[in-house]
Design a protein around this motif. Structure first.
Motif, mmCIF file in Angstrom:
data_model
loop_
_atom_site.group_PDB
_atom_site.id
_atom_site.type_symbol
_atom_site.label_atom_id
_atom_site.label_comp_id
_atom_site.label_asym_id
_atom_site.label_seq_id
_atom_site.Cartn_x
_atom_site.Cartn_y
_atom_site.Cartn_z
ATOM 1 N N LEU A 1 0.830 -1.212 0.000
ATOM 2 C CA LEU A 1 0.000 0.000 0.000
ATOM 3 C C LEU A 1 0.863 1.260 0.000
ATOM 4 C CD1 LEU A 1 -2.840 -1.060 2.464
ATOM 5 C CD2 LEU A 1 -2.913 -0.972 -0.049
ATOM 6 N N VAL A 2 1.987 1.219 0.713
ATOM 7 C CA VAL A 2 2.921 2.350 0.703
ATOM 8 C C VAL A 2 3.470 2.550 -0.711
ATOM 9 C CG1 VAL A 2 5.182 3.159 1.525
ATOM 10 C CG2 VAL A 2 3.525 2.195 3.142
ATOM 11 N N ALA A 3 3.835 1.461 -1.383
ATOM 12 C CA ALA A 3 4.342 1.557 -2.753
ATOM 13 C C ALA A 3 3.270 2.122 -3.686
ATOM 14 C CB ALA A 3 4.822 0.195 -3.243
ATOM 15 N N ILE B 1 1.397 6.890 -6.789
ATOM 16 C CA ILE B 1 0.421 7.953 -7.048
ATOM 17 C C ILE B 1 1.043 9.325 -6.800
ATOM 18 C CG2 ILE B 1 -1.746 8.964 -6.221
ATOM 19 C CD1 ILE B 1 -2.659 5.997 -5.678
ATOM 20 N N VAL B 2 1.735 9.470 -5.683
ATOM 21 C CA VAL B 2 2.302 10.770 -5.315
ATOM 22 C C VAL B 2 3.419 11.188 -6.271
ATOM 23 C CG1 VAL B 2 3.650 11.970 -3.528
ATOM 24 C CG2 VAL B 2 1.646 10.623 -2.890
ATOM 25 N N ALA C 1 7.172 -2.553 -8.339
ATOM 26 C CA ALA C 1 7.725 -3.019 -7.065
ATOM 27 C C ALA C 1 6.667 -3.708 -6.195
ATOM 28 C CB ALA C 1 8.332 -1.847 -6.306
ATOM 29 N N MET C 2 5.407 -3.385 -6.410
ATOM 30 C CA MET C 2 4.348 -3.908 -5.543
ATOM 31 C C MET C 2 4.320 -5.434 -5.459
ATOM 32 S SD MET C 2 1.393 -1.088 -6.377
ATOM 33 C CE MET C 2 0.069 -2.075 -5.732
ATOM 34 N N PRO C 3 4.281 -6.173 -6.572
ATOM 35 C CA PRO C 3 4.258 -7.629 -6.431
ATOM 36 C C PRO C 3 5.564 -8.193 -5.867
ATOM 37 C CG PRO C 3 4.262 -7.006 -8.755
ATOM 38 C CD PRO C 3 4.120 -5.749 -7.959
#
Length: 106
Positions: free
Chosen positions: A41-43, A48-49, A58-60
C-alpha cells in the motif's frame, strides 16, 4: 484443515479461506504477510504521489517477497499462491484487513 483431494479444487473462496488461514498458523509468517501488504500500500501511494510507475512494478515483488520469506523460512510450507493465485491474493487482503481492524491477532 486440509486441501481437497488431488484433482479437486475448493468450491468457493469461503471454503478456501479456512485452509488459507491454517497455512498461516505461524505468527511470524502472518506478521511478515501483514507488513508486506502494508508496504504494498505504501508503494501504491508512492506511485500515485510521485507519478512513477516503477513503484507499481515493485508492488508484487514486495508483496510476494515478504509472503514467501514467511512461508519458506517460518511456516515451512508452499505458498497457496502457486495453486490458488486469485484466492490466495484475496486471502492475503482479507487477513490483512482482519488484522489491522483488530479482528485477528497480529
Amino acid at each position: 484443515m486440509t486441501q481437497p483431494a488431488p484433482g479437486e479444487r475448493f468450491a468457493s473462496f469461503e471454503a478456501f479461506y479456512p485452509f488459507y488461514i491454517h497455512e498461516h498458523s505461524n505468527r511470524i509468517c502472518r506478521r511478515i504477510h501483514v507488513v508486506g501488504s502494508a508496504l504494498v500500500l505504501v508503494a501504491l501511494g508512492a506511485a500515485i504521489v510521485t507519478r512513477n510507475a516503477w513503484w507499481l512494478l515493485a508492488m508484487p515483488v514486495i508483496g510476494y517477497g515478504f509472503a514467501w520469506v514467511g512461508h519458506f523460512f517460518f511456516e515451512k510450507n508452499r505458498p497457496a499462491t502457486f495453486k490458488y493465485p486469485l484466492w490466495s491474493l484475496m486471502g492475503d487482503w482479507r487477513m490483512f484487513f482482519e488484522t489491522v481492524s483488530g479482528r485477528r491477532r497480529f
